[in-house]
Design an enzyme around this catalytic site. Structure first.
Site, PDB file in Angstrom:
ATOM      1  N   ASP A 204       0.846  -1.190   0.000  1.00 15.47           N
ATOM      2  CA  ASP A 204       0.000   0.000   0.000  1.00 15.47           C
ATOM      3  C   ASP A 204       0.882   1.241   0.000  1.00 15.47           C
ATOM      4  O   ASP A 204       2.112   1.144  -0.018  1.00 15.47           O
ATOM      5  CB  ASP A 204      -0.936  -0.003   1.220  1.00 15.47           C
ATOM      6  N   ASP A 206       1.413   4.641   2.298  1.00 21.46           N
ATOM      7  CA  ASP A 206       1.093   5.253   3.586  1.00 21.46           C
ATOM      8  C   ASP A 206       1.467   6.727   3.552  1.00 21.46           C
ATOM      9  O   ASP A 206       2.625   7.072   3.335  1.00 21.46           O
ATOM     10  CB  ASP A 206       1.876   4.555   4.704  1.00 21.46           C
ATOM     11  N   ASP A 322      -3.309   4.445   2.660  1.00 25.72           N
ATOM     12  CA  ASP A 322      -3.666   4.843   4.025  1.00 25.72           C
ATOM     13  C   ASP A 322      -3.345   6.319   4.187  1.00 25.72           C
ATOM     14  O   ASP A 322      -2.203   6.733   4.005  1.00 25.72           O
ATOM     15  CB  ASP A 322      -2.839   4.062   5.062  1.00 25.72           C
TER      16      ASP A 322
HETATM   17  P1  GTP Z   1       4.071  -2.674   3.096  1.00 22.61           P
HETATM   18  O1  GTP Z   1       2.914  -1.744   3.072  1.00 22.61           O
HETATM   19  O2  GTP Z   1       3.647  -4.097   3.001  1.00 22.61           O
HETATM   20  O3  GTP Z   1       5.115  -2.332   2.099  1.00 22.61           O
HETATM   21  O4  GTP Z   1       4.798  -2.538   4.510  1.00 22.61           O
HETATM   22  P2  GTP Z   1       4.642  -1.393   5.585  1.00 22.61           P
HETATM   23  O5  GTP Z   1       5.779  -1.490   6.510  1.00 22.61           O
HETATM   24  O6  GTP Z   1       4.419  -0.075   4.927  1.00 22.61           O
HETATM   25  O7  GTP Z   1       3.353  -1.853   6.388  1.00 22.61           O
HETATM   26  P3  GTP Z   1       1.968  -1.127   6.666  1.00 22.61           P
HETATM   27  O8  GTP Z   1       1.531  -0.289   5.545  1.00 22.61           O
HETATM   28  O9  GTP Z   1       1.031  -2.205   7.095  1.00 22.61           O
HETATM   29  O10 GTP Z   1       2.232  -0.240   7.930  1.00 22.61           O
HETATM   30  C1  GTP Z   1       3.140   0.837   7.958  1.00 22.61           C
HETATM   31  C2  GTP Z   1       3.383   1.249   9.373  1.00 22.61           C
HETATM   32  O11 GTP Z   1       2.215   1.845   9.909  1.00 22.61           O
HETATM   33  C3  GTP Z   1       3.704   0.050  10.247  1.00 22.61           C
HETATM   34  O12 GTP Z   1       4.877   0.315  10.930  1.00 22.61           O
HETATM   35  C4  GTP Z   1       2.606  -0.053  11.234  1.00 22.61           C
HETATM   36  O13 GTP Z   1       3.158  -0.192  12.521  1.00 22.61           O
HETATM   37  C5  GTP Z   1       1.878   1.254  11.121  1.00 22.61           C
HETATM   38  N1  GTP Z   1       0.435   1.045  11.098  1.00 22.61           N
HETATM   39  C6  GTP Z   1      -0.304   0.352  10.220  1.00 22.61           C
HETATM   40  N2  GTP Z   1      -1.603   0.395  10.525  1.00 22.61           N
HETATM   41  C7  GTP Z   1      -1.683   1.154  11.632  1.00 22.61           C
HETATM   42  C8  GTP Z   1      -2.760   1.617  12.453  1.00 22.61           C
HETATM   43  O14 GTP Z   1      -3.922   1.317  12.237  1.00 22.61           O
HETATM   44  N3  GTP Z   1      -2.407   2.429  13.503  1.00 22.61           N
HETATM   45  C9  GTP Z   1      -1.118   2.781  13.759  1.00 22.61           C
HETATM   46  N4  GTP Z   1      -0.817   3.561  14.786  1.00 22.61           N
HETATM   47  N5  GTP Z   1      -0.097   2.362  13.016  1.00 22.61           N
HETATM   48  C10 GTP Z   1      -0.376   1.572  11.979  1.00 22.61           C
HETATM   49 MN    MN Z   2       2.657   0.253   3.794  1.00 21.10          MN
HETATM   50 MN    MN Z   3      -0.466   0.782   5.542  1.00 15.35          MN
END
Ligand code: GTP
Ligand code: MN
Ligand code: MN
Length: 398
Positions: A204, A206, A322
């Site tokens: 995704d 972020d 996100d």
């Molecule tokens: P990929 O998206 O698979 O490339 O990996 P990523 O490390 O970006 O994972 P992800 O998008 O799931 O999450 C990114 C960061 O946001 C992670 O470190 C999570 O700890 C944090 N995170 C994800 N969802 C939430 C949430 O609902 N609340 C909070 N506080 N943190 C979140």
């Molecule tokens: Mn991510």
């Molecule tokens: Mn995410």
């Protein structure tokens, strides 16, 4: 420098926030196997086992050498007997019997398939499995009631399982920034998550949004989402405002109170600067193969199913995004919290609690002894509060 490790090497911390973990993983062979075992433990809702395998995998990722013999693991923490057995087997035979069996296992395969759908967690996937469902076709053909989120997840499945590239992430950041600036010209839109850690692809995008004048950011998310929806950029959205607690049960450790939106973005391919949209490494082979089997994925994708969005040569791609809005005074904490990796975050909190008697969240750092919040304008200041060496995002790939 030789690949050999000696007793004089710096000791490895059991805390991911005291290790530097780049994307240069020399121990893929082992970490891939351990990741599958961790995943399976998750499917069995065995949190302890999941964490044990995740930690073992993470510690191997941080090693600046490739493990070639069991002796190389002397003094390395977080490796349980089971993980060591897996590593030993891979060293001896090139693979691990337990893992090879698992990837052939019907329940593992099915839960992996179902949880790869946006909006489907382990509990739901397991329920469907116990009801006898095995494939996406069977799921679609069944009369099972899906949530709006799951319906969207299925509808855009073939796009969503294709990894997002850095070029795509960057164009979405720019598009969102432009939308945000319509309402707040001085707002900041920052790419976080895996891409900030230097990953070239991810599941995704972020994005963290803030504004220097605290308070100005209120209501921004709704304005931005509404505007983008009118522009036809939004395929699905789920806005969670500060009071909404519905994510709390899912991952209590990650829970925060920021206004956020989980959305499926419609990215026009001509908005992306880099040519290659369809190729990328890091494919989830099981899910991608399944999409192909179903005639969903790849170039010649057409699906007979009425609900399928699949059209030949469509000029857009569905991408999970996100959006998180943080008040300026909490921005550094939000940035640290949303940059990840998950295990890095988890260990930061564990370290803070255990060694500093402090509670860290994506909002703040609270000193439980002095009974006060510690302010921070930058991530560097947060690490300093915790008495930790600063670890840059590129080295947080624990
Ligand atoms: P990929 O998206 O698979 O490339 O990996 P990523 O490390 O970006 O994972 P992800 O998008 O799931 O999450 C990114 C960061 O946001 C992670 O470190 C999570 O700890 C944090 N995170 C994800 N969802 C939430 C949430 O609902 N609340 C909070 N506080 N943190 C979140
Ligand atoms: Mn991510
Ligand atoms: Mn995410």
């Amino acid at each position: 420098r030789t690949a050999d490790r000696s007793a004089t090497d710096i000791p490895v911390s059991q805390y991911a926030c005291q290790r530097r973990t780049t994307l240069n993983n020399r121990n893929n062979l082992f970490t891939n196997a351990l990741k599958i075992l961790a995943e399976n433990a998750e499917f069995c809702e065995n949190e302890g086992r999941n964490l044990a395998f995740a930690r073992a995998s993470s510690i191997l990722k941080s090693l600046p050498y490739r493990v070639t013999k069991m002796d190389d693991l002397q003094g390395i923490p977080s490796l349980g007997e089971h993980s060591k057995k897996v590593i030993k087997e891979i060293l001896e035979d090139g693979n691990c019997g337990e893992v090879e069996k698992l990837i052939q296992n019907e329940r593992y395969q099915t839960l992996k398939r179902f949880t790869s759908i946006f909006g489907v967690g382990v509990k739901t996937a397991d329920k469907w499995y116990r009801e006898g469902l095995r494939t996406l076709h069977e799921l679609k053909a069944s009369k099972i009631k899906l949530t709006k989120e799951q319906e969207a997840g299925l509808l855009y499945y073939e796009d969503l399982i294709v990894p997002v590239t850095m070029a795509e992430a960057d164009s979405i950041r720019k598009i969102v920034e432009e939308a945000v600036h319509r309402f707040l010209p001085a707002a900041v839109v920052k790419l976080t998550g895996g891409f900030r850690r230097g990953k070239e692809s991810g599941h995704d995008v972020d994005l963290l949004i803030t504004h220097q004048d605290e308070g100005k950011e209120q209501g921004l998310l709704h304005q931005v989402i509404n505007w983008m929806a009118v522009q036809g950029m939004i395929l699905y959205d789920d806005i969670t405002d500060n009071r909404d607690q519905k994510w709390k049960t899912k991952e209590p450790e990650l829970f925060d109170h920021f206004a956020k939106c989980y959305l499926i973005f419609k990215l026009q391919k001509d908005m992306v600067n880099v040519v290659d949209l369809n190729t990328s490494g890091d494919h989830d082979s099981l899910a991608v193969n399944e999409a192909k089997e179903m005639g969903l994925g790849g170039q010649a994708g057409t699906c007979e199913h009425a609900g399928c969005a699949s059209v030949k040569d469509k000029d857009w791609k569905a991408i999970r995004v996100d959006l998180v809005v943080a008040p300026f005074s909490q921005y550094a904490y939000a940035l640290l919290g949303w940059t990840g990796s998950r295990l890095f975050e988890r260990d930061l909190r564990r370290y803070a609690k255990h060694f500093k008697h402090m509670s860290l969240s994506s909002h703040s750092l609270f000193d439980n002894e002095q009974k006060r919040f510690l302010m921070a304008a930058t991530e560097e200041e947060i690490f300093a509060h915790l008495g930790l060496d600063y670890i840059p995002p590129q080295e947080r790939n624990a």
